[in-house]
Design an enzyme around this catalytic site. Structure first.
Site, mmCIF file in Angstrom:
data_model
loop_
_atom_site.group_PDB
_atom_site.id
_atom_site.type_symbol
_atom_site.label_atom_id
_atom_site.label_comp_id
_atom_site.label_asym_id
_atom_site.label_seq_id
_atom_site.Cartn_x
_atom_site.Cartn_y
_atom_site.Cartn_z
ATOM 1 N N HIS A 224 67.008 68.119 -2.687
ATOM 2 C CA HIS A 224 67.683 66.981 -2.513
ATOM 3 C C HIS A 224 69.226 67.289 -1.964
ATOM 4 O O HIS A 224 69.828 68.297 -2.454
ATOM 5 C CB HIS A 224 67.634 66.144 -3.281
ATOM 6 C CG HIS A 224 68.602 64.445 -2.991
ATOM 7 N ND1 HIS A 224 68.184 63.823 -2.134
ATOM 8 C CD2 HIS A 224 69.651 63.999 -3.371
ATOM 9 C CE1 HIS A 224 69.046 62.772 -1.982
ATOM 10 N NE2 HIS A 224 69.951 62.900 -2.862
ATOM 11 N N CYS B 252 67.491 62.596 3.434
ATOM 12 C CA CYS B 252 68.601 63.172 2.821
ATOM 13 C C CYS B 252 69.232 64.455 3.648
ATOM 14 O O CYS B 252 70.239 64.511 3.711
ATOM 15 C CB CYS B 252 68.185 63.502 1.691
ATOM 16 S SG CYS B 252 67.190 65.026 1.239
#
Length: 508
Positions: free
Chosen positions: A443, A73
């Site tokens: 994230h 990510c």
């Protein structure tokens, strides 16, 4: 029932059961063959066309997402942010133009610039693909050829990857074509080398170098560091350092006072005192007032050191440092919100050559209303309500602008701020990278502008997108400005006069 009849009935039941078991075995065997054929067919489809998710058609108004290859990510969010900067894509197109003339097309994809350009063009809807999800594993593969071993299964930092990309692009740029040595007969005998080029080499002069080798990438900027003696006000020679991103620490919050991007920028360029520094000018003045032949010790005084921005880049990447340390030495993440705007004025942070005091006083008397707000003798002055006369409007602060002035149409409300009516260094927000989680796991997601329509490729879209790996949805500007930014991508906005001057001369 008779015993004989019972035995016959039992035998018939056993024969029926045996026949059913055989039939079931035959059916199961046939289903096993059918299942194997189906699995082989599915595997062949995967090899030929990839996963089913990659074959989805992209929805109108959105951009492709990126597959998460494990823990990638950080890479996906950075690529989405870079793809929203048209100046960076344009620079890559000009930079990679040299490889189009290469006869060996297989070596073209070994260059980072080519691989990065293909990805960014696809993410900005400039490529031929209409897939809903793309695979960026090719970027990790080409970085390995640059001796960067980045695992797709380990959590990494998006800001560190940004510096890996910019430094690798600079390494690629530095490997420019060298002048062929006079005794390199094999190179001189190549048919593509003309006699004019050979004669230039024999005379020893360098052949012309194309512009794309000379130009820096649009994130390249320069910092200035100057030191001024507090006693004699003598200024030491200005020192220049390069930067690709501004890494700003978040100052301590004040109760009841929102933290803005201006506070972080002022904290970055705030002056500091350096004690016990030898001042050559003070020593020279002291020597002039003494008798000839008398030895003079070096005069040590206190200097004021300050950072300023000597050269502002076309694309500005701002990194907000959210790492802090506890008293026990453990890393902590700072979650406070730093206010930022859709537009950013950087004039007050730009370094200017100091003017002599007498000349400065004359200029102030003649053009008191034309001076740049927030600056004094090339040194930035922190705007505050106490320093301003009563009844006047406060100086525009980046991140402290009322929400009513935020125009989603992409225009800047300069009329609301007369003191900033004509900023030279005005930037527009293009993307925001946000990190959710703590220092150990989390994230990355990205807010970015939607690409412009093909009918008007030079326009700037007012539609924002929220992207988390392969998930893409529309977002509002208010949602973007309310996010806890980790990376901010701005692009400079030039006026018509600046565009005309850039066509004639190269800035700075």
């Amino acid at each position: 029932m008779l015993p004989g009849g019972t035995a016959e009935a039992d035998g018939a039941v056993r024969r029926l059961l045996r026949a059913g078991a055989a039939a079931r075995y035959k059916v199961m065997k046939n289903w096993g063959v059918i299942g194997g054929v189906a699995a082989a067919l599915a595997a062949g489809m995967y090899v030929l066309w990839g996963p089913i998710t990659e074959r989805k058609r992209r929805r109108k108004g959105l951009v492709p997402g990126l597959l998460n290859l494990g823990n990638t990510c950080f890479m996906n969010s950075l690529l989405q942010g870079l793809s929203s900067c048209p100046s960076f894509i344009k620079w890559l197109e000009e930079f990679t133009a040299q490889y189009k003339t290469d006869q060996n097309q297989s070596t073209e994809h070994q260059y980072l610039s080519v691989t990065l350009l293909h990805l960014l063009r696809a993410l900005s809807c400039q490529g031929v693909t209409e897939d809903d999800v793309l695979d960026a594993s090719c970027l990790l593969e080409v970085l390995r050829t640059y001796r960067w071993q980045i695992s797709s299964f380990e959590e990494q930092d998006a800001h560190e990857l940004f510096h890996v990309l910019t430094s690798s692009l600079e390494d690629e740029r530095d490997h420019q074509p060298r002048v062929t040595h006079l005794f390199d007969v094999h190179s001189l005998e190549q048919p593509e080398i003309t006699q004019k080029q050979i004669s230039c080499r024999t005379r020893g002069s360098l052949p012309p170098v194309s512009n794309h080798w000379k130009s820096q990438h649009p994130f390249h900027g320069r910092l200035t560091s100057n030191m001024v003696c507090k006693h004699c006000e003598h200024q030491s020679p200005v020192r220049y350092d390069t930067f690709d991103s501004l890494s700003l620490s978040i100052p301590a919050a004040v109760w009841g006072r929102p933290m803005t991007l201006d506070h972080c920028l002022h904290h970055f360029i705030s002056s500091e005192s350096v004690k016990d520094v030898v001042c050559d000018n003070c020593t020279k003045i002291q020597a002039e007032g003494t008798l000839n032949g008398q030895s003079i010790e070096n005069q040590r005084t206190t200097f004021v050191k300050q950072l300023k921005l000597g050269k502002l880049p076309q694309c500005l990447c701002i990194h907000l440092q959210r790492l802090s340390w506890s008293n026990q030495g453990t890393p902590l993440k700072r979650h406070e919100h730093v206010q930022f705007n859709e537009f950013l004025i950087m004039d007050i942070y730009k370094y200017r050559i100091p003017v002599h005091k007498s000349s400065q006083n004359e200029l102030n008397q003649r053009h008191s209303d034309e001076t740049t707000p927030g600056t004094k003798d090339g040194i930035a002055v922190k705007p505050s309500g106490a320093e301003q006369p009563s009844g006047t409007k406060p100086v525009f602060m980046n991140g402290a602008c009322p929400s009513s002035f935020l125009m989603s149409s992409g225009t800047f409300p300069l009329a609301a701020f007369p003191e900033c009516s004509s900023p030279v260094y005005l930037y527009r927000l293009m993307a925001v990278v946000v990190h959710h989680g703590d220092m150990h796991s989390g994230h990355f997601v990205t807010y970015r502008r939607s690409p412009p329509s093909p009918k008007n490729p030079l326009s700037v879209s007012s539609q924002w997108l929220w992207i988390s790996d392969d998930t893409v949805r529309k977002a509002s500007l208010q949602e973007v400005l309310s996010s806890s930014a980790y990376l901010l991508f701005y692009e400079r906005v030039h006026s018509r006069v600046q565009h005309q001057s850039l066509e004639l001369t190269v800035e700075e």
